[in-house]
Design an enzyme around this catalytic site. Sequence first.
Site, PDB file in Angstrom:
ATOM      1  N   TYR A 194      -5.628  35.904  63.676  1.00 24.48           N
ATOM      2  CA  TYR A 194      -4.389  35.883  62.899  1.00 24.48           C
ATOM      3  C   TYR A 194      -4.447  36.890  61.749  1.00 24.48           C
ATOM      4  CZ  TYR A 194      -0.433  33.703  60.380  1.00 24.48           C
ATOM      5  OH  TYR A 194       0.766  33.449  59.752  1.00 24.48           O
ATOM      6  N   SER A 198       1.186  37.714  56.031  1.00 25.36           N
ATOM      7  CA  SER A 198       0.424  36.564  55.543  1.00 25.36           C
ATOM      8  C   SER A 198      -0.676  37.056  54.605  1.00 25.36           C
ATOM      9  CB  SER A 198      -0.212  35.806  56.715  1.00 25.36           C
ATOM     10  OG  SER A 198      -1.154  34.840  56.258  1.00 25.36           O
TER      11      SER A 198
END
Length: 275
Positions: A157, A144
């Site tokens: 995250y 990501s």
Amino acid sequence: MNSELSGKVVLITGASGGIGSALAKKFAAEGARLVLHYHSNQRSAVALVNELTPIESLAARADLTVERDVKRLFAAAVKHFGTVDVLIANAGAWETRDVPLHEMSLKQWRSTLDGVLTSSFLCLREFLRIVARTHRGSAVLIGSTAGVFGEAGHADYAAAKAALAYGLTRTMKNEMSRLAPHTADYCGGRINCVCPGWTVVPRNAAKLTDAAIVHKVTATMALPQIGRPDDMANAAVFLASDTLARHITGQTLVVAGGMEGRLLWRPDEVDTTLA
């Protein structure tokens, strides 16, 4: 160009989600045989199997944070297809709420790291045990841009995805090349990482109805458009192919419209008299 993925067995984790289903469809279009992992969304996984007919595919459930479940997943894949040629580690947990680190619970931190990093470790470990026997294999991790640029409110995250995109990918390229060495007729075992930016998927659909958020996340992109699942799937197919990406390993590919980071302040938040 011919990816030469036809007939290859591709295991995709999180295949019932937005990017996961796009991955499945793209690999199916290349003629690959598919193991479609899901955790709780059996209905979508089974529907995807039916949609991909006549491509041979298997829907298989597992909690990827549980070691025995991951072992069963790969055992089921090998029992059905005989091997696994390609691993696409796509599954990962993301808390939709913005939670600053000083307000984040240890439970959330551990849950996210398990959902992103531990799950990838367990899947990679089982896959590499197959690679050690076959001396063939390629893997694509789905990271990501949060792991590249950071993301306020999502430190858990961002930290987990950064570990995938850099430490894990770059370490595993050296281990895979020893398990599946380069030969006169084989490029050698390869692993790479695709880092999507904001992508139109169900889990962030609500946020992307807010024009202010869309403006914020596209403001630093050379191509100011939210990514689509197909953009990520096309990149993964390319990197998984030993023909198209034969000399590419240990790389992190950011698929985010030329993003350079995210704005830290809106114009109305800056006191220009102090700037």
